[in-house]
Design a protein around this motif. Structure first.
Motif, PDB file in Angstrom:
ATOM      1  N   ALA A  80       0.827  -1.207   0.000  1.00 47.64           N
ATOM      2  CA  ALA A  80       0.000   0.000   0.000  1.00 47.64           C
ATOM      3  C   ALA A  80       0.865   1.264   0.000  1.00 47.64           C
ATOM      4  CB  ALA A  80      -0.937  -0.004   1.212  1.00 47.64           C
ATOM      5  N   ALA A  81       1.986   1.228   0.718  1.00 46.45           N
ATOM      6  CA  ALA A  81       2.878   2.391   0.749  1.00 46.45           C
ATOM      7  C   ALA A  81       3.510   2.633  -0.616  1.00 46.45           C
ATOM      8  CB  ALA A  81       3.956   2.189   1.810  1.00 46.45           C
ATOM      9  N   LEU A  82       3.870   1.571  -1.325  1.00 50.11           N
ATOM     10  CA  LEU A  82       4.390   1.716  -2.686  1.00 50.11           C
ATOM     11  C   LEU A  82       3.330   2.313  -3.603  1.00 50.11           C
ATOM     12  CD1 LEU A  82       6.393  -1.559  -3.435  1.00 50.11           C
ATOM     13  CD2 LEU A  82       7.263   0.773  -3.679  1.00 50.11           C
ATOM     14  N   ALA A  83       2.130   1.747  -3.537  1.00 49.13           N
ATOM     15  CA  ALA A  83       1.047   2.197  -4.409  1.00 49.13           C
ATOM     16  C   ALA A  83       0.684   3.650  -4.135  1.00 49.13           C
ATOM     17  CB  ALA A  83      -0.177   1.296  -4.239  1.00 49.13           C
ATOM     18  N   GLY A  84       0.817   4.075  -2.879  1.00 49.32           N
ATOM     19  CA  GLY A  84       0.487   5.446  -2.515  1.00 49.32           C
ATOM     20  C   GLY A  84       1.626   6.425  -2.710  1.00 49.32           C
ATOM     21  N   GLY A  85       2.783   5.952  -3.200  1.00 46.71           N
ATOM     22  CA  GLY A  85       3.918   6.834  -3.425  1.00 46.71           C
ATOM     23  C   GLY A  85       4.604   7.279  -2.153  1.00 46.71           C
ATOM     24  N   ARG A  86       4.375   6.568  -1.041  1.00 43.05           N
ATOM     25  CA  ARG A  86       4.964   6.968   0.236  1.00 43.05           C
ATOM     26  C   ARG A  86       6.364   6.384   0.441  1.00 43.05           C
ATOM     27  NH1 ARG A  86      -0.231   5.552   1.550  1.00 43.05           N
ATOM     28  NH2 ARG A  86       0.383   3.735   2.783  1.00 43.05           N
ATOM     29  N   ILE A  87       6.740   5.399  -0.378  1.00 44.85           N
ATOM     30  CA  ILE A  87       8.109   4.891  -0.361  1.00 44.85           C
ATOM     31  C   ILE A  87       8.605   4.781  -1.800  1.00 44.85           C
ATOM     32  CG2 ILE A  87       7.975   3.674   1.844  1.00 44.85           C
ATOM     33  CD1 ILE A  87       7.400   1.117   0.373  1.00 44.85           C
ATOM     34  N   ASP A  88       9.926   4.789  -1.954  1.00 44.81           N
ATOM     35  CA  ASP A  88      10.537   4.794  -3.287  1.00 44.81           C
ATOM     36  C   ASP A  88      11.142   3.448  -3.657  1.00 44.81           C
ATOM     37  OD1 ASP A  88      10.251   7.741  -3.474  1.00 44.81           O
ATOM     38  OD2 ASP A  88      11.772   7.729  -1.884  1.00 44.81           O
ATOM     39  N   LEU A  89      11.751   2.807  -2.682  1.00 44.48           N
ATOM     40  CA  LEU A  89      12.498   1.563  -2.870  1.00 44.48           C
ATOM     41  C   LEU A  89      11.970   0.572  -1.852  1.00 44.48           C
ATOM     42  CD1 LEU A  89      15.122   0.119  -4.063  1.00 44.48           C
ATOM     43  CD2 LEU A  89      16.323   1.122  -2.088  1.00 44.48           C
ATOM     44  N   ALA A  90      11.832  -0.707  -2.237  1.00 43.91           N
ATOM     45  CA  ALA A  90      11.281  -1.667  -1.287  1.00 43.91           C
ATOM     46  C   ALA A  90      11.906  -3.032  -1.461  1.00 43.91           C
ATOM     47  CB  ALA A  90       9.761  -1.766  -1.443  1.00 43.91           C
ATOM     48  N   TYR A  91      12.011  -3.729  -0.340  1.00 40.40           N
ATOM     49  CA  TYR A  91      12.465  -5.122  -0.297  1.00 40.40           C
ATOM     50  C   TYR A  91      11.220  -5.971  -0.111  1.00 40.40           C
ATOM     51  CZ  TYR A  91      15.314  -9.147   1.246  1.00 40.40           C
ATOM     52  OH  TYR A  91      15.930 -10.373   1.371  1.00 40.40           O
ATOM     53  N   LEU A  92      10.881  -6.740  -1.137  1.00 40.44           N
ATOM     54  CA  LEU A  92       9.652  -7.510  -1.141  1.00 40.44           C
ATOM     55  C   LEU A  92       9.941  -8.983  -1.377  1.00 40.44           C
ATOM     56  CD1 LEU A  92       7.476  -5.255  -3.500  1.00 40.44           C
ATOM     57  CD2 LEU A  92       7.546  -5.187  -0.994  1.00 40.44           C
ATOM     58  N   GLY A  93       9.004  -9.828  -0.989  1.00 40.04           N
ATOM     59  CA  GLY A  93       9.044 -11.196  -1.453  1.00 40.04           C
ATOM     60  C   GLY A  93       8.530 -11.242  -2.886  1.00 40.04           C
ATOM     61  N   GLY A  94       8.743 -12.360  -3.571  1.00 43.50           N
ATOM     62  CA  GLY A  94       8.256 -12.468  -4.942  1.00 43.50           C
ATOM     63  C   GLY A  94       6.757 -12.274  -5.027  1.00 43.50           C
ATOM     64  N   LEU A  95       6.008 -12.844  -4.071  1.00 40.02           N
ATOM     65  CA  LEU A  95       4.549 -12.716  -4.100  1.00 40.02           C
ATOM     66  C   LEU A  95       4.114 -11.283  -3.853  1.00 40.02           C
ATOM     67  CD1 LEU A  95       1.706 -13.826  -4.287  1.00 40.02           C
ATOM     68  CD2 LEU A  95       1.891 -14.575  -1.896  1.00 40.02           C
ATOM     69  N   SER A  96       4.686 -10.631  -2.841  1.00 51.54           N
ATOM     70  CA  SER A  96       4.264  -9.246  -2.583  1.00 51.54           C
ATOM     71  C   SER A  96       4.666  -8.324  -3.730  1.00 51.54           C
ATOM     72  CB  SER A  96       4.812  -8.741  -1.244  1.00 51.54           C
ATOM     73  OG  SER A  96       6.177  -9.037  -1.100  1.00 51.54           O
ATOM     74  N   TYR A  97       5.745  -8.660  -4.446  1.00 53.40           N
ATOM     75  CA  TYR A  97       6.116  -7.890  -5.636  1.00 53.40           C
ATOM     76  C   TYR A  97       5.058  -8.011  -6.724  1.00 53.40           C
ATOM     77  CZ  TYR A  97       8.217  -7.389 -10.300  1.00 53.40           C
ATOM     78  OH  TYR A  97       8.434  -7.094 -11.626  1.00 53.40           O
TER      79      TYR A  97
END
Length: 302
Positions: A80-97
């Motif tokens: 949700a933070a990625l989708a809302g533009g509140r973060i720029d870079l993220a460490y995700l699992g394959g599924l959450s990506y």
């Protein structure tokens, strides 16, 4: 004029408030002056934030920008933070990506070379108590109607791949109700790999899905008694991707990728579970996309 000033002030607060997306000033290399980094809580959020403070310090030195770490209470919160533009870079699992890319354009950058597999893949495992009599996933867990613990519903190695293994063993996991996986008597979601280990240890679940390298770290740290949990079945999984919002552009992609692939400090690499980093593409996660869609996990569960 006073009314005009107040209107402009209100508009500015609405577009720059911490609850939503905002325009991001960038430095000469194209990197945001404050790089906001999101981390999925594959262990407790507090531990995850503390663990990555040295990485944040490395990025600040390497890129010459301020770095803010963000750890949500669950995987969906980082998406949700990625989708809302509140973060720029993220460490995700394959599924959450692959869930996140349904909501926002993302560019995968790198993944780690795993110490155990010496590849960009790691291991998802179904574990049981060592003193249990179970020997076969199909016969002793699925057909016998045992109980099962997943981690976070959006975890690749704690939810998606254990579900794949259960399905291959004869379970009919519902693509509409993630908490239904007959003939298993009951499935639960613990929220994290450490909690899944404890659920199996305590007998709250007969078996559970867990990332094997997290289990080994928990054993090393004394949080799980060594040898008390036994692997019943396992699968290799494409490594966690570091991703950025595609809107940051190609120049930022190149700079961030180089920042990862240039890490040589053994202590920092060990802290981040990596021998080194290699570039990845969206196509590397095609299997995750396909199986997540088949099993009803492509949409983020709230």
């Amino acid at each position: 004029m006073r009314h005009l000033f107040l209107a402009l002030l209100l508009a500015t607060s609405l577009t720059t408030g911490c609850g939503g997306a905002r325009e991001t000033p960038v430095n000469g290399s194209g990197i945001p002056e404050t790089l906001r980094v999101g981390l999925i809580p594959n262990i407790s959020p507090e531990q995850q934030r503390a663990k990555y403070e040295p990485f944040a310090a490395y990025l600040e030195r390497r890129l010459g920008v301020a770095v803010e770490l963000f750890v949500a209470s669950d995987y969906a919160g980082v998406v949700a933070a990625l989708a809302g533009g509140r973060i720029d870079l993220a460490y995700l699992g394959g599924l959450s990506y692959v869930q996140a890319e349904q909501q926002v354009q993302l560019t995968p950058l790198v993944t780690e070379i795993d110490h155990a597999t010496d590849s960009p893949q790691y291991v998802s495992a179904v574990v049981i108590r060592t003193d249990s009599p179970y020997q076969d996933l199909k016969r002793d867990i699925v057909a016998a109607g045992r109980t099962f613990a997943f981690g976070d519903v959006s975890s690749t190695s704690g939810s998606l791949y254990p579900r794949i293994m259960l399905t291959e063993a004869g379970a009919t996991c519902s693509p509409r109700r993630v908490d239904e996986c007959p003939p298993l008597a009951k499935v639960t979601f613990t929220g994290g790999h450490d909690a899944t280990a404890q659920a199996v240890l305590s007998g709250q679940a007969d078996a559970g899905g867990i990332e094997l390298r997290i289990l080994r770290r928990l054993e090393k740290e004394g949080k799980v008694p060594a040898g008390r949990l036994r692997v019943l079945e396992e699968r290799r999984v494409q490594g966690y991707p570091w991703v950025m919002r595609a809107a940051l552009g190609e120049r930022t992609r190149a700079v961030l990728t180089e920042a990862f692939t240039s890490i040589e400090d053994p202590a920092l690499l060990d802290l981040m579970r990596a021998k080194r980093y290699v570039s990845v593409t969206a196509a590397d996660y095609d299997e995750v996309r396909r199986t997540a869609a088949d099993l009803g996990l492509l949409t983020v569960k709230q």
